[in-house]
Design a protein around this motif. Sequence first.
Motif, PDB file in Angstrom:
ATOM      1  N   ARG A  18     -25.823  -7.669 -14.893  1.00 59.50           N
ATOM      2  CA  ARG A  18     -24.715  -8.435 -14.299  1.00 59.50           C
ATOM      3  C   ARG A  18     -23.490  -8.042 -14.858  1.00 59.50           C
ATOM      4  O   ARG A  18     -23.208  -7.769 -15.733  1.00 59.50           O
ATOM      5  N   TYR A  19     -22.413  -7.796 -13.715  1.00 53.56           N
ATOM      6  CA  TYR A  19     -21.368  -7.348 -14.056  1.00 53.56           C
ATOM      7  C   TYR A  19     -20.113  -8.232 -13.649  1.00 53.56           C
ATOM      8  O   TYR A  19     -19.926  -8.239 -12.515  1.00 53.56           O
TER       9      TYR A  19
ATOM     10  N   GLN B  69     -16.400 -11.245  -7.003  1.00 54.99           N
ATOM     11  CA  GLN B  69     -17.516 -12.186  -7.476  1.00 54.99           C
ATOM     12  C   GLN B  69     -18.307 -11.130  -8.362  1.00 54.99           C
ATOM     13  O   GLN B  69     -18.093 -10.114  -8.436  1.00 54.99           O
ATOM     14  N   THR B  70     -18.996 -11.825  -9.270  1.00 59.15           N
ATOM     15  CA  THR B  70     -19.790 -10.920 -10.284  1.00 59.15           C
ATOM     16  C   THR B  70     -20.792 -10.388  -9.765  1.00 59.15           C
ATOM     17  O   THR B  70     -21.436 -10.856  -8.598  1.00 59.15           O
TER      18      THR B  70
ATOM     19  N   VAL C 133     -30.196  -4.809  -9.341  1.00 60.79           N
ATOM     20  CA  VAL C 133     -31.903  -4.914  -9.358  1.00 60.79           C
ATOM     21  C   VAL C 133     -32.471  -3.786  -8.878  1.00 60.79           C
ATOM     22  O   VAL C 133     -31.964  -2.959  -8.066  1.00 60.79           O
ATOM     23  N   ASN C 134     -33.645  -3.588  -9.564  1.00 62.20           N
ATOM     24  CA  ASN C 134     -34.834  -2.393  -9.070  1.00 62.20           C
ATOM     25  C   ASN C 134     -35.482  -3.461  -8.139  1.00 62.20           C
ATOM     26  O   ASN C 134     -36.006  -4.695  -8.534  1.00 62.20           O
TER      27      ASN C 134
ATOM     28  N   ILE D  14     -30.380  -1.571  -5.758  1.00 66.26           N
ATOM     29  CA  ILE D  14     -29.175  -2.333  -5.162  1.00 66.26           C
ATOM     30  C   ILE D  14     -28.425  -2.883  -6.028  1.00 66.26           C
ATOM     31  O   ILE D  14     -28.750  -3.582  -7.222  1.00 66.26           O
ATOM     32  N   THR D  15     -27.327  -3.279  -5.793  1.00 65.84           N
ATOM     33  CA  THR D  15     -26.149  -3.731  -6.291  1.00 65.84           C
ATOM     34  C   THR D  15     -25.460  -4.491  -5.351  1.00 65.84           C
ATOM     35  O   THR D  15     -24.958  -4.109  -4.224  1.00 65.84           O
ATOM     36  N   LEU D  16     -25.416  -5.936  -5.504  1.00 64.25           N
ATOM     37  CA  LEU D  16     -24.616  -6.734  -4.609  1.00 64.25           C
ATOM     38  C   LEU D  16     -24.102  -8.055  -5.461  1.00 64.25           C
ATOM     39  O   LEU D  16     -24.238  -8.076  -6.604  1.00 64.25           O
TER      40      LEU D  16
END
Length: 70
Positions: free
Chosen positions: A14-15, A23-24, A28-29, A44-46
């Motif tokens: 988490r970033y 938003q943070t 995830v794989n 993916i990153t969202l």
Amino acid sequence: MTTEHRFRFTILGRYPARMKGNQTAVTVNMAAGEEGHLVHCGTITLAEAEFGTLVQALKGALADAVEVED
């Protein structure tokens, strides 16, 4: 022949947002396949809230076929 497909999301990190108002993010794989044989499909990153909505919708449609490892 019918098979039950399974989907696993493994949270890598988490970033916190660097810009005010953003938003943070969560990365995830995703793996998919049959019970006992899941194959990596991608990463993916969202936004964390978007990921929550996605998982909720998938679990609503696929129930126990979706899992999230944190």
